[in-house]
Motif scaffolding. Structure first.
Motif: not given
Length: 190
Positions: A85-106
């Motif tokens: 997010f800070l560097t604006r470069k591709p992520s070297l890792y992944q984020l995965e939902a372990l259950s249904t995830v509801s989030m508020w994003s900016i």
């Protein structure tokens, strides 16, 4: 969305005007169980606040059993592949939902606007980055200083729900042991 305001207002009061601008930039995103929130190689475009559900940070390997889990996020916590997010470069890792995830994003551009136009903008950025940093720092120190058994006990003490809600293979990876070694640790403890 009320949870985010409550979280922030535990530290500082937020004017209605600032909240209006900030909350107008929030987008509700929902991810079903076992879906990817962010893939390796994608650039993180959001800082999010989890309203419900559990997510994990992982480095995927060719064999799924070899995936490396290095973090979890729960309800009322910020989540982001923050370095991307800070560097604006591709992520070297992944984020995965372990259950249904509801989030508020900016989004990144919207957050920059909030920084510029509100009194609380920088505070919101600082709070989320401090929280993400402290989690990372604590984990690194634990991996360097604690035994696998102590890491498991710490996890059980600090986040007892984690043990109940997350598959043991992910917990084993998180504390840096095989599932078999975790089974032996659990047997010794009980």
């Amino acid at each position: 969305m009320v949870n985010i305001r409550e979280y922030i207002e535990k530290i500082v009061a937020v004017s209605d005007k600032d909240w209006q601008l900030f909350s107008s930039k929030l987008e509700n995103r929902v991810f079903e169980k076992r879906t990817k929130i962010l893939e390796v190689g994608e650039t993180e475009n959001y800082i999010s606040f989890i309203e419900s559900g559990i997510a994990r940070f992982l480095i995927p390997k060719e064999e799924e059993d070899k995936d490396i889990t290095f973090g979890f996020c729960f309800k009322n916590e910020f989540i982001s592949a923050y370095d991307s997010f800070l560097t604006r470069k591709p992520s070297l890792y992944q984020l995965e939902a372990l259950s249904t995830v509801s989030m508020w994003s900016i989004s990144y551009p919207d957050l920059q606007e909030v920084y510029e136009k509100t009194a609380i903008g920088n505070l919101i950025g600082r709070l989320s980055s401090e929280r993400l940093f402290l989690i990372k720092s604590k984990r690194e120190q634990s991996l360097l200083n604690d035994s696998a058994e102590q890491r498991y006990l710490n996890l059980f003490t600090e986040r007892p729900n984690l043990i109940k809600e997350i598959p043991l293979k992910y917990i084993a990876s998180y504390i840096g042991v095989t599932p078999q070694a975790l089974s032996r640790i659990r047997k010794r403890i009980s």
